[in-house]
Motif scaffolding. Sequence first.
Motif, short mmCIF file in Angstrom:
data_model
loop_
_atom_site.label_atom_id
_atom_site.label_comp_id
_atom_site.label_asym_id
_atom_site.label_seq_id
_atom_site.Cartn_x
_atom_site.Cartn_y
_atom_site.Cartn_z
N VAL A 71 25.77 19.34 8.16
CA VAL A 71 26.55 18.12 8.33
C VAL A 71 27.72 18.16 7.36
O VAL A 71 27.56 18.50 6.19
N ASP A 72 28.91 17.81 7.85
CA ASP A 72 30.10 17.79 7.00
C ASP A 72 30.39 16.41 6.42
O ASP A 72 30.94 16.29 5.33
N ALA A 73 30.03 15.36 7.16
CA ALA A 73 30.30 14.00 6.68
C ALA A 73 29.35 13.02 7.35
O ALA A 73 29.01 13.19 8.53
N VAL A 74 28.96 12.01 6.59
CA VAL A 74 28.13 10.92 7.10
C VAL A 74 28.83 9.60 6.79
O VAL A 74 29.22 9.36 5.64
N PHE A 75 29.00 8.77 7.80
CA PHE A 75 29.47 7.40 7.61
C PHE A 75 28.29 6.49 7.88
O PHE A 75 27.84 6.36 9.03
N HIS A 76 27.77 5.88 6.82
CA HIS A 76 26.57 5.04 6.96
C HIS A 76 26.99 3.58 7.04
O HIS A 76 27.23 2.92 6.03
N LEU A 77 27.08 3.08 8.28
CA LEU A 77 27.52 1.70 8.54
C LEU A 77 26.39 0.79 8.96
O LEU A 77 26.54 -0.44 8.91
N ALA A 78 25.28 1.34 9.41
CA ALA A 78 24.20 0.52 9.97
C ALA A 78 23.63 -0.43 8.94
O ALA A 78 23.41 -0.05 7.79
N SER A 79 23.38 -1.66 9.35
CA SER A 79 22.75 -2.62 8.45
C SER A 79 22.22 -3.80 9.24
O SER A 79 22.59 -4.02 10.40
N ILE A 80 21.33 -4.54 8.61
CA ILE A 80 20.93 -5.85 9.10
C ILE A 80 21.76 -6.86 8.32
O ILE A 80 21.69 -6.90 7.09
N PRO A 81 22.61 -7.66 8.99
CA PRO A 81 23.53 -8.54 8.26
C PRO A 81 22.81 -9.61 7.46
O PRO A 81 21.62 -9.87 7.64
N GLY A 82 23.58 -10.26 6.57
CA GLY A 82 23.01 -11.14 5.57
C GLY A 82 22.06 -12.21 6.08
O GLY A 82 20.94 -12.34 5.57
N GLY A 83 22.50 -12.99 7.07
CA GLY A 83 21.66 -14.07 7.56
C GLY A 83 20.38 -13.56 8.19
O GLY A 83 19.28 -14.08 7.93
#
Length: 331
Positions: A71-83
Amino acid sequence: MTHVVVTGSEGFVGQVLVQRLLAQGLGGQPITRLSLMDVRFAAPPTDARVRQIEGSIADAAVRAQAYDGPVDAVFHLASIPGGAAEKNYELGRRINLDATLGLLEDLRGQAEQRHTAPAGGGSPVGDPGAPRFVFASTIAVYGEHLPPEVNEATLPNPGLSYGAHKLAGEYLVADATRKGWCQGCSLRLPGVVARPGDGAGMMSAFMSQLFWKLAAGEPITVPVTAEGVAWWISVGACVDNLLHAATVDPARLNPRRSYQMPVLRFTVGELVDALSVRYGADRQALVSYAPDPFIQRLFASYPPLHTPEALALGLKHDGDIATLIDRATST
């Protein structure tokens, strides 16, 4: 060959990032393999370079599919939002904290295969073959009780589990970098606009809904005052910063490997004024205000923010409110 992994790729920011990666590549290099991770996908891929990996990033078997080669790059955007994370602590912790650690520790195996990982916690730039890891953190790390001014020395004080888990993720990224598993960088995202839909689970949804409701000539009631001050960035500028973080010289990054994204700061009323200039003076009458004290504290009570370190690194905000509206509604 450039292999990029994006978690949360079906999300608002993720979809724009994926479009940019396919069209422009990363750091001047074309993308040859793009592994997208999300719990579900609305449609099959239309580009042969894309692999869709469906399932939870908390599942090691799902992560292994994305990391089945270098793997050359990972963009980790996944999340469960605040509320949503506050209502379901176990789910929030599993995705926002445990899965972040899992994604980083999975890269440890690739580091061992390269036989170049620093021993005993060496230089954070000691492994030139380590993949870039860009982590989408959040301004929720600061909490709701902010000082009169926020700068890059302001200590975090999360007021939600979401912010606490994201802050812990920043430390994990820095530690994984120290160990040579990746070249990490965490960016604290402000209110990114203009997210389509009703923003289910997001207490900050009103920030995006203002753009779309007024553009369509529809009424909206916002849970803050017109004088409420927020930090704003368009999805286009946000993606610019994510891509920059993945390509900037790692030697330039601070030891924390963490930066606050630069933002524009203005009131909700100023945004309504600017949107009324854009779409018509009648839009003013479409907005009513029903302040919720908790949401007001969390999302509309922001002091001045100073980010000279981030600006010197090359991270940017939109420049002015008119440009923000352009980029927020055209991406």
